[in-house]
Every structure is written in structure tokens, then in C-alpha cells.
Design a protein around this motif. Sequence first.
Motif, PDB file in Angstrom:
ATOM      1  N   UNK A 467       0.831  -1.210   0.000  1.00 33.22           N
ATOM      2  CA  UNK A 467       0.000   0.000   0.000  1.00 33.22           C
ATOM      3  C   UNK A 467       0.866   1.261   0.000  1.00 33.22           C
ATOM      4  N   UNK A 468       1.857   1.269   0.893  1.00 31.32           N
ATOM      5  CA  UNK A 468       2.747   2.444   0.951  1.00 31.32           C
ATOM      6  C   UNK A 468       3.509   2.566  -0.360  1.00 31.32           C
ATOM      7  N   UNK A 471       1.214   3.956  -2.958  1.00 30.64           N
ATOM      8  CA  UNK A 471       0.856   5.356  -2.682  1.00 30.64           C
ATOM      9  C   UNK A 471       2.041   6.306  -2.868  1.00 30.64           C
ATOM     10  N   UNK A 472       3.185   5.926  -2.296  1.00 35.80           N
ATOM     11  CA  UNK A 472       4.325   6.851  -2.321  1.00 35.80           C
ATOM     12  C   UNK A 472       5.187   6.715  -3.579  1.00 35.80           C
TER      13      UNK A 472
END
Lengths: 486, 340
Positions: A467-468, A471-472
Amino acid sequence: MLFNSRTFLVFYIVVTSLYFLIPHRLRWLLLLAGSIVFYMAFVPAYILILGWTIVVDYFAGLFIEKATGQKRKLFLIVSLVSNVGVLAFFKYFNFLNESLTALLGTIGIANSVPFLTILLPIGLSFHTFQAMSYTIEVYRGRNAERNFGIFALYVMFYPQLVAGPIERPQNLLHQFYEKHEFDYRRMSDGIKLMLWGLFKKAVIADRLAILVDRVYADPLSYGGAHFIVATVFFAFQIYCDFSGYTDMARGAAHTMGFRLMENFLRPYHARSVQEFWRRWHISLTTWFRDYLYIPLGGNRVPLTRWYFNIFIVFLISGLWHGASWNFIIWGALHGLFLLMSISTKRIREAFVRAVRLDRVPVVHNLLQTLITFSLVAFAWIFFRASSLADALYIVFHLPEGVVSLFDITSLPQIFGGFRLRGVELTLAFFGLALLGIVEYLERFGSIRERIKRYPLWVRWSMAYALLAGAYFLGVYDDIEFIYFQF
Amino acid sequence: MISQDFVKFAARASIFSLGFLALFALASLHFHYRIVARDNVFILLNAFRNESIQPRVVILGDSHATFDILSAKFPREYYNFAYPSENWRKFVLRARATINLKDSLEYIIVPLDYYQFSPTRARHVFFTDYLFFSPIEDIRDVYHPSLLELFKAKVSSVLPLVSPSNRNTYRRVLGEDIYKFFGGKEKGKMIYIGEHNELRWEGESVVWSELPGEKKRFAIFDREKEQFLKPFIDGDLYNVFEEFFSFAQAHDVKVIGVFYPTTLEYNEVLSRFDKETGNITALGEKYKNLPLHATLDYRNVFDDHQEYFSDTDHLNRNGAGIFTEIILRDLEKIIEKTEP
């Protein structure tokens, strides 16, 4: 409404939550309303085209079922003409007009037929083919769907509405009648699949796109080595883009209890072009197999006719992807690769035995995979190039790049030529490496099933990382999925 | 009926989301101290608020004004308030802030370079970084944002990592930090603040005329792709530009326009583009109607001194030193002439 947008996140949460909160008898209505909203978020007016397809095929299905003899065929033809007509009008009219203009121009006649200045409805080829599979199946003996709403939902079920997988009535229609209880495991599996799809799209595909777009937008400013790198990157870009979309579609449907078909099976692990097509865009390949190739006679015909059948299917597949000579050549190339593969099978086998390559299967397999990938990547040049002239320019300049790519000292200069930040290139390679590892592990069984056996903290750490990462590290510039245009 | 599975999922999803929010908060905090606190824009905008700064002449613009003019060589009554890559929307925000904050202001120097209205420049509609500096009315006047856009900007000014462009920056900086952590050479800032609060850049020591042909070709190609696109004049951006003149007139501030020095190669691309489209000539005609106090055209001033450039359209440190003397001499004449 793109799958990799915040709008979709809100839409998905609302629709899925409501789906489990309302009574079963109303769920199809919710999904239909949701699908209409989803489709109208692109270009609202195009819902009318979709509506036309739904109405025609719904009644065609009922009439085909009731009719006997030649009338059945007549109603099927009406349905097919309507579907293909819509496709031809919106997708191929300008292409045909342009070709006619060029043809008439050679004999000094001006073509006065005006060009259409409208956008191609998103996902037109996908839902048209899905609708066609319904009337064909009814013609073949399947019961027609009585509930108009359910049939409309079959054509426009939002997860697979704009880029597939192209479903069949026997796989999907009955699922709308099934009662799906909320299931923790299924929910979690579906979300993980969506997350992996998002990662492939936002982190890998859209990052590779930056380099690919730069080179393909202006080939004259680049050299052979750049073309090779950009084409290999494009091969992975389109794979991550399309399979990422499919994963998100399948994941979203799965969380609500729907099973959509697999569309990709590690295609770049294929050891022949034939195998590639069993692994790439499976729902389209099987559509063509069932509704075109087999009706044409398949391989149960004389050799020349068999070759013709194969070639024509790939030619039409090329045309399905887009109305331009580039796509036709792309399809034709795959047809040629397949014909060459079939016709040279004995010679190649004899060669392998002669050089004793069959005794080292690892090397043999690797070579086959590399050659298949090279052929597929070569054909992608025509798929990606903006024009036939650009594609030919790239093809003719490829050989000069081969030598420089083998010279390690020239690599910094080649990659520097793309004028991308080091971080962006590093992330592109990191994404590709991760994809490679995941796909390699998938050879030994489902990686998701294996992860399920890990302790909770390991699973959550992996989910956080994914997820990170999405997202990033993702690129979020409203880049549409490549296959939306088809 | 709500099943046990649903409750279990909702509970775990909430805990998982909280975990991600914690991760996000940590990253936001790191972003603030690692990037926002060291950001040139924030530092310089804050510095400008200092009441001791009371200029008569303020220079606005992008990298041309920033790097071609050495602020240290200017008298105290001049203030170089330009910043690289900004467009007319931000120039206007800076001009308005200057008019509001500095009673001493009499003249504003603005760039007239033609590419200022190109689609590439027009695409910069990011104003979140100015929310702390400019009044919201100014931002509304210049950007005409919808309520949703304004809300998004407000959110990303508080939670900067919500914005994709901030995440891009964060990714790049983190990448460089990791590289450094593993023994890599520290990459200095491409643009950094030198003495006298003036901006300096890594390209200031490059000599254009000594660059190899291929590098020059790439540089020209990049500029052409970036600046000479169609439609050449973005209507919205041009309106902002014209409105600026009315605003300046209303506040009794005189405007002096400047064309900055460019290389022979750049000028050649410019004239080729004009021959093909006529856009440059058309824009030049539009300029004639502007209430400019004076116009200074330096496009060809260094035609015989290509060694003063560091790239297609920026001067190196040496060239900037010489150019600063030239422009200061010319400005002094104009300003002196108009003084009673």
C-alpha cells in the motif's frame, strides 16, 4: 472514473458496502445503477450507445430462443450486424474513410465524405464482444435471459465494463442470481488483488510510460539502443497496465463474490508465440477461438485453409485493437509468427537435437522464452508507434542499437539520453525486478495462497509495504489504462 | 443482518487503516522537517516579509531574472524577488504581496520573454505553496479555483503528502538520502541560497560555447519542446498578465519590461518558429498596447560573447556579472530620468 483514482476509491467503498447491506433481491439493481454511474463518469452521452446494444441484444436473445429454422439465424445476424455496425461506425469509419481518401487520391479523385469528429466510446470493443457472445450462445442453445435488468448488468457490470475480461453468459449471468454473503477471506483476497493491480499500474506501468512516451513521441531524436530499451519497457508497461487493470477488476468483483475469468498467466514466460496467446488477454483469445476460429473450421481443414484461418483471426484481432494500419500489421505479425512456428516445427526440433540443446532443458527453455519475448516485443513496436512511418523508422534503426547495448561502457550514455532522474530509473528497475520475482514464484503455485499461511504480522507488513509502495512510489497523473481505447 | 465476518473485517480494516494513517503522519512529519523547512521558496518568501526590506524597485520573473541578475551587485533599493520556473500567475501573487507589504515600491521589472505564455508554463496551476503567503482573495483572482480545488489545496497545505507532486519530491529526496546513506556522493541542491539571500544554481559555471555539439543539440531540443508549442499563447495566462498592468497602474507602480539574453541557437529556433507560425510577431504586436514605462531588449546583447551563457537561455556566473552591470546602468538611467 479510473481505477487508480480517489473517486473510484469512494465509489468502490460505497457500492461494496451497500451491496452487503441491502437485501439480495435489490443487489442487481444497485450494481446496475453503480455501473451506469461508473460508465457515465467518462462521457455521459455514450450510455445511449451502450443502451442500444443492450436493447437490441436482449430482444435478439428472446427472438432467437423462440424462433425456429432460418429465423433463428436471421435474428442472430440482426444482432451481429447491429453490434458490428456500432463498432464499425464509431471505431472504423474514419480509418476506412482515410484509406478511401488515400486510395482515391492515387487516381486523382477527391473524397468528399466528411470525417467524424467524435471520441471513441470507452471500452466499446469489450462490451460489444461481451454482448455478442450472449446472442451467439443463445443461438447455440443457451436459454435467453428474461430479466432485462440482469441482462443489462451482464453487459455493463462495472468492474469489467471498460477493459474486460470479456465474459461469457455461462460464466457470469448465473452469478447475478447467487446470494453472496459477506466473507472475510474473500474480501481480504479481493482487496489484496486490487492492491497488487494498483501497484502494477501506478508504480510499474506508469513509471515505464514516462520513458516510453518520451522515445515514441519523438523517435527522430533517439537512436537504436534507446528504441530497444523503450520497446522492452513498453512490453512490460502494457503488461502491467492491462494486467493491473484486470487484477483490480477481478479483485473488486471478488470482494462482492463474483468470479471473473483469468486474463493473464505470466505471458512473458511463454516459450512460443502460440503459448503466449494462451497466456495473454485470455478472454479475447478464447473469444476469437470459440466464435471465429472454430466456426471457420479451426485446424480440421486442409493445411492451406488452416493457415488462412489462423492468419485471418490474428488480422481481425489486430483490427479489434484499433483502426489503423499499425494494429493490422501487429496482428499480421503475430499471425506470421504463429504460421512460421507451425511450419518450421520439425526443422527446429531437428536442430535442437543436432546441437544437443534438448539435453540442457534449462538453457533450451530460456532460449525459447527469450526468442518468444523478442518476437512479441518486436511486434509491440507497431502497436505503440504513433504512425506507420514512426514504426518503420524505429524498426530500421534497431540493429544499430544491439551492438551498443552489449558495450557496458556505453550504458550510462544510453540511459542518460533518456534524461530521466536517477530515482525514476531506479524505481523502474525495482518495479520490474519485483514483478520478475513475484512471477517466478507464481510458477510454483499461487503466491497469495502461500502468503495466507504466514503469521498475521508478516501479512500485514507485506500489505503495508504494498500500500505504501503504491501510494508513495506510484505515478498519479490521471494516466488512462491503455486498453480503455479499444 | 450483520455477520460476524463483517464485524471482524470492519475491526481489522479499521486497525489496518489507523496503522497506515500513523505511517502517513510519520512520513508527513519527516517531509516537513526534511523538505518544507529547507525549501527555497518558503525561506525566501518569509525573508521578504522582513520590514527592514523596503525596495523602490522589485524584479519579478523566473530563472532568467533569478540567475542572470546578481542581487549582490545591486543597490539596497533594488530587490530581486524572482524565482525559477514560476509563471505569470505567481509573478502577480508576488507583485500584489509586494504592493501590499512594501510602501517604498515604485517600479516593478517584469520579463517579456515570449515563452512566458506557452502551454508548458500555463500548466503550472499549483498554488498550495502560496497559501501561507498570499491572501486567499489574490489566489482566487489569479487562479479562479473551484471550491473543490481550493479545498484540495488547503488539505495538501496541511497534509503535503496528499499531493502527488509532493510525493514525487519526497521520493526523490528520500532516494538521494538512501544513496548517500550507502556511501554515495551527496548531491547538492540544484538551486541553493547563497549570500545576500540570492539564489545560485549548479549550472552557473558552465560555458555554453565549450559544450560538445550533442549536448547543445539536446539542450536546444529540450527548450524547443518545452517553449515552442501550439497554441503558443495561453489565453488565461495572458489575461493574468494584462490584468497585472491594470493592477500596477491602479497602485501607481511603473512597470519596466525586459527581454533577457539568449544564445544564437535559441534565437534561431525562435525566428524559425515565428516564420512557421507568426506567433512571435503577433505577440510582439500585442505588447505594443501595454502601458510599459520602458522596455529593455537584451536578446542579442551577447551575440558576440556566447561564452557568457551556461545553456540556451541562461547566463553563467561570469555572464551574469557583466549583464548585471549593463541592466543596472540602463535601469538607473530610466529611473533617474523619471524622477522629479
